[in-house]
Motif scaffolding. Structure first.
Motif: not given
Length: 553
Positions: A426, A433-434
């Protein structure tokens, strides 16, 4: 302002009470800056983790977008508790730690107060909507329907549709200038004003250095609820809302920017002035009277310290003549006012994409904004030269973009996570998970990669900020003899200690700058080849600039 070099981490920097005048403020969108706990959402501890980087830029202050408790229908701009941190961002203790670290680094901290409206889940609204005769029944803007059951007037919401929402409990409409989940507070009620001043006092007591005041001209509405008149089509622009939004069809004379606001702003300023070296930055959302309102809101020493201007946040590129006209209008409307300029923020497409700028053009505009009279707001990631991220419809979070897709894709493209490490998961934003996908294109321009390249955009921003900090005339001096000749913009900045001449070629063709009479020394010039003044003239190539200082003696 800072000295020529950025402050050393851990070494506090003392600044005068007017630190804000000509200051450089770095805007942080907390959801997207740094995730410290792997939940995919940035947080206050993550900001603290990255403050050394922010200080290394040489900026004077940070502005943190809302982190208060909120159902997040508008990502924190719908507040349900003004006195607490939303758990997704951390705790009050996390904020205190952030504040302490920022101050140790010599950074001021401004927080984003959203006073014009609350969330519909705020306890104040829950009580207000319960009946027409409870203690908070008049804390929001309620109105009976017309005889045919339709809303009381024609006011429109910025996010689309009517600005009125029917409430079955009270059998009345309530006003919302934004989402229906964001009911507007009734500033005509003195108790509302007192309650909001108590909110400001809470954060001032906690040690914040000032406020960025969201939609400051929306506080009051016309008590008679008169219809807004139509706006001619040729007068519509996209500085407040996209062209596809019917909000642009009205001249918003009565739904905002009311004269009663001035007295409240004076109360807020008086509260702020009771504390040392604090500042109020008001955001004016008005496409047609922004500078006029700025003049009113910053007049004298009893209202706002400065106001956030939208003139350079529009879709059309800021040309030499356009910039000159803005300053002519500013001089006419607000000769003693103080503007805070920005090219990008969390609500508009990043200016690299919005204006279709090359790398050289980005560099030129960066130096320009650091030389213009006023204060400056930079938006996280613009120092990396980031363009707007491409976010697929299925990944959209912004209700604004979902409503007007695909003609307007919303604000998610400028809100994607900050990129710290090109090769990291990321891009170094966090391990989970953004909330919005990290842009692969952005990752290629991450901080770690640019730190290693002396010619990178990041270092150009540092040099531009340092230049401003090294010259008092650029911080708070006069701005005179501003001229636009096709793509060439030139002006002088001066104070008792120095005079600078600044010229910027905002185009792709060469331009000749004529220096005023006298002897000049080069202070800074465009990076793509040196500019050598010959006599009183200097040839500026495409997107080149020249800043010279009058020689002493």
């Amino acid at each position: 302002m800072n000295a020529q070099m950025a402050p050393q981490p851990g070494v506090p920097v003392e600044r005068a009470a007017d630190w804000w005048r000509g200051g450089v403020i770095y805007q942080i969108y907390p959801r997207s800056f740094q995730d410290s706990n792997g939940d995919g959402i940035g947080d206050l501890a993550g900001i603290t983790q990255r403050l050394d980087y922010v200080a290394s830029l040489g900026v004077d202050a940070i502005w943190i977008s809302p982190f208060f408790k909120s159902p997040m229908k508008d990502f924190g701009y719908d507040v349900s508790d003004y006195r607490d941190v939303d758990p997704m961002f951390g705790t009050l203790a996390d904020f205190d730690a952030l504040l302490a670290r920022a101050h140790a680094l010599g950074l001021k901290v401004m927080i984003d107060l959203v006073l014009s409206h609350t969330s519909d889940q705020h306890p104040w609204f829950s009580e207000s909507r319960a009946s027409r005769d409870n203690p908070k029944s008049d804390w929001y803007v309620w109105a009976d329907p017309k005889p045919d059951g339709t809303p009381p007037n024609n006011w429109l919401a910025i996010f689309g549709g009517s600005a009125w929402q029917w409430d079955a409990r009270r059998q009345q409409y309530y006003l919302h200038n934004f989402l229906a989940a964001q009911p507007d507070l009734n500033f005509h009620e003195p108790q509302v004003q007192d309650a909001l001043l108590d909110v400001a006092r809470f954060w001032l007591d906690r040690g914040v250095d000032g406020f960025r005041l969201d939609t400051i001209n929306f506080y009051f509405h016309d008590k008679d609820l008169r219809d807004n008149p139509p706006l001619p089509q040729d007068a519509r622009n996209d500085s407040i809302a996209p062209q596809v939004n019917p909000y642009n069809h009205q001249d918003h004379l009565h739904s905002k920017s009311q004269p009663e606001n001035l007295a409240f702003l004076e109360r807020l300023r008086a509260l702020t002035d009771a504390y040392d070296a604090r500042a109020c930055l008001g955001e004016i959302g008005d496409a047609h009277r922004g500078l006029e309102i700025m003049g009113q809101y910053t007049e004298g020493e009893t209202r706002m310290h400065m106001c956030y201007a939208f003139e350079f946040l529009e879709g059309r590129r800021a040309t030499a003549e356009g910039i000159a006209q803005v300053f002519r209008d500013l001089e006419a409307a607000a000769p003693d006012g103080w503007a805070c300029w920005a090219f990008s923020n969390h609500d508009v497409q990043r200016h690299a994409s919005r204006w279709g700028l090359s790398d050289d053009a980005l560099r030129c505009y960066t130096m320009l904004i650091m030389c213009l009279r006023g204060s400056v707001c930079l938006y996280q990631g613009e120092e990396l030269g980031l363009a707007e991220a491409d976010v697929a419809f299925e990944d959209l979070q912004d209700p604004y973009g979902i409503e007007f897709w695909p003609e307007f894709k919303g604000r998610d493209g400028c809100r994607t996570p900050m990129v710290w490490q090109t090769q990291a998961e990321n891009a170094g934003f966090g391990s989970g998970k953004s909330w919005l996908p990290v842009s692969p294109t952005h990752a290629e321009a991450a901080v770690d990669r640019q730190e290693q390249d002396p010619g990178a955009m990041l270092h150009h921003y540092r040099r531009a900020i340092a230049l401003r900090g090294a010259h008092p005339a650029l911080q708070a001096g006069h701005q005179d003899d501003l001229r636009a000749d096709q793509n060439l913009l030139s002006f002088q900045r001066s104070d008792v200690s120095e005079t600078l001449f600044c010229a910027f070629n905002l185009g792709d063709e060469p331009a000749v700058a004529t220096l005023p009479d006298g002897s000049w020394q080069v202070v800074s010039q465009g990076m793509r080849g040196a500019v050598s003044p010959k006599g009183q003239h200097a040839m500026l190539g495409a997107w080149q600039y020249l800043i010279v200082k009058r020689a002493e003696g």
